[in-house]
Write an enzyme that holds these catalytic residues in place. Structure first.
Site, PDB file in Angstrom:
ATOM      1  N   SER A 261      75.164  -1.461 -27.985  1.00 53.35           N
ATOM      2  CA  SER A 261      73.886  -2.099 -28.265  1.00 53.35           C
ATOM      3  C   SER A 261      73.584  -2.547 -26.806  1.00 53.35           C
ATOM      4  CB  SER A 261      74.078  -3.104 -29.461  1.00 53.35           C
ATOM      5  OG  SER A 261      75.003  -4.619 -29.210  1.00 53.35           O
ATOM      6  N   LYS A 262      72.321  -3.055 -26.923  1.00 54.24           N
ATOM      7  CA  LYS A 262      71.982  -4.199 -25.301  1.00 54.24           C
ATOM      8  C   LYS A 262      73.055  -4.729 -25.478  1.00 54.24           C
ATOM      9  CE  LYS A 262      67.423  -3.047 -24.822  1.00 54.24           C
ATOM     10  NZ  LYS A 262      67.357  -1.994 -23.892  1.00 54.24           N
TER      11      LYS A 262
END
Ligand code: GLU
Length: 492
Positions: A261-262
């Site tokens: 994810s980010k």
């Protein structure tokens, strides 16, 4: 020993990626594209790009364009597909709707598929019950054997919602090229939806029909699609398509091994592109995400990758995305870049007022920070002091930790005096300047820190920066003396 392909690939493979334009090009999709591309290159095969846009609500043309642009930017050009064309087009699912229809009709006619009239409420209720009794929530089969009368009654009430595929309750096994023997059972998933009642196919069906019609030999895709594969194998059999070979790539993970994810860093290629990462560095880095060359070699250009790449070299377990490592690698590639290419690439990342500096000046600027830069967008922060008319910093920063304000003032004045007398040509080489400054330190009985620290801060206004000799080499004698004068004024 590098991995050797265990089996020769007898026919030229046809491989593809099928991105859905519901977002930009994800790093994971880029890696899938790369592995397909390498596999095709290695075996003289064909690499195809088609667009999977059956999800009309979430797909956009802008995303489609962005994905294709980023693939091209990475150098992952395709032999057949969207924009390029080919024998098996069109290569966008929205343009293939008419091609899918006969397949759905064939399944319905053979009673391998049926209309389902269940309401969302009924399905939700079924699901709740199954979960409560500890069973996997699969379709209960309410509509799988309706009589003609029941069907008519449903039709009169408003018609079917979806078309379901009749799943045979048998073992479904296949050999995954990476994960080995895989075994599923029809009871794992039950009769699943393949199309809306109006004949618009859903992903599972459109995807396998495309693979069949496009004669895809190897489906190399993310592990998130593994649960789809047994369903698609059943569909391929029912439709009379040969079953392609499957290879499911390990997931990309955050450092804590959750799905990428980010938190791990930017997740889309476009973001790296904007930050000034180089395509060759990204390719090199993502190639090693889940693929193990079997040696300790870390730097690979595309040729070397093509030579070394095998499906057998791909790991089964997830691959941690390590932004620091990518940055390190990108830094290496930046330092290897020919100056002629580097300077124009750097320019757009400079602060507005610095965009017009000469190529010669920019080259010097870069040489002083090249060991510290890892992507081009960092240039602005690393070098802004070169381009400022007036530096702003706190006078306390000028004072070296083992010195005092008085000593610093005296040292700066003496250094100014010394540099002023130094002939202009001494400034044309950072190394000679450094030697002269060191001699000056020695001759005046001062400490290196007591002279170099305030001088460097006077020239840059920063806690961390290139050495004073390098900065003087870039900005020259006059500007250098001017900055020292400002620092003296600040201390006084
Ligand atoms: N459209 C799918 C995705 O973007 C690709 C499916 C496949 O490769 O078979 O994940």
């Amino acid at each position: 020993m590098p991995h050797q392909a265990k089996q020769a690939i007898e026919i030229a493979p046809r491989v593809r990626i099928a991105p859905s334009p519901t977002g930009g090009l994800h790093v994971g999709t880029a890696r899938t594209a790369l592995f397909n591309w390498l596999f095709a290159r290695k075996h003289n095969g064909t690499f195809i790009v088609r667009i999977e846009d059956t999800d009309r609500a979430r797909s956009t043309l802008a995303y489609e364009k962005a994905i294709l642009e980023d693939l091209k930017w990475l150098g992952l050009t395709w032999d057949e597909g969207v924009e390029k064309g080919g024998k098996f087009g069109p290569y966008k699912q929205v343009e293939r709707t008419d091609l899918y229809r006969p397949f759905i009709e064939k399944l319905l006619a053979a009673d391998l598929a049926y209309y389902c009239y269940c309401t969302p409420e009924e399905l939700a209720e079924d699901r709740k019950k199954m979960l409560a009794s500890g069973k996997p929530p699969i379709y209960v089969g309410r509509c799988c054997a309706l009589t003609k009368e029941q069907i008519d009654a449903h039709r009169n009430k408003g018609g079917a919602a979806v078309i379901r595929f009749r799943v045979s309750r048998t073992d479904i096994s296949f050999k995954d090229e990476i994960r080995g023997e895989m075994k599923f059972h029809g009871n794992d998933f039950g009769d699943f939806v393949i199309a809306k009642a109006d004949g618009a196919p859903l992903f599972l069906l459109a995807n396998i029909i495309d693979d069949g019609l496009m004669k895809i030999s190897h489906v190399i895709r993310g592990e998130d699609h593994l649960p789809n594969t047994p369903k698609q194998i059943l569909l391929a059999r029912a439709l009379g398509f040969p079953i392609p070979k499957y290879a499911h790539l390990p997931l990309l993970l955050n450092p804590d091994r959750s799905k990428m994810s980010k938190r791990a860093g930017p997740t889309h290629v476009g973001e790296y592109r904007k930050l000034g990462y180089l395509p060759d560095a990204i390719i090199n880095y993502i190639a090693l995400l889940g693929w193990n060359p079997g040696t300790t070699q870390e730097l690979y250009d595309r040729m070397a990758l093509t030579e070394a790449f095998t499906l057998e070299g791909i790991n089964k377990s997830g691959a941690v995305f390590d932004l620091k490592r990518l940055q390190w690698m990108n830094g290496l590639y930046l330092r290897k870049m020919p100056v002629k290419e580097l300077i124009p690439a750097l320019r757009p990342f400079l602060p507005e007022h610095a965009k017009k500096v000469s190529a010669e000046m920019l080259e010097r600027v870069f040489l002083t920070i090249k060991e510290r830069i890892s992507f081009l967008a960092e240039i602005s922060e690393l070098t802004d002091f070169y381009f400022s008319e007036k530096l702003s910093y706190d006078s306390a920063l000028l004072v070296w930790k083992k010195s005092t304000a008085e000593e610093t003032l005296a040292a700066l004045k003496a250094t100014h005096e010394f540099l002023k007398k130094l002939p202009e040509k001494e400034f044309s080489k950072a190394e000679t300047l450094e030697l002269s400054l060191k001699t000056f330190v020695k001759d005046t009985g001062r400490s290196v820190g007591g002279v170099f620290w305030p001088l460097r801060v006077a020239l840059t206004g920063k806690e961390a920066s290139p050495g004073p000799q390098e900065v003087l080499w870039v900005i020259g004698k006059d500007q250098g003396l001017g900055r020292i004068e400002s620092a003296i004024a600040l201390l006084e």
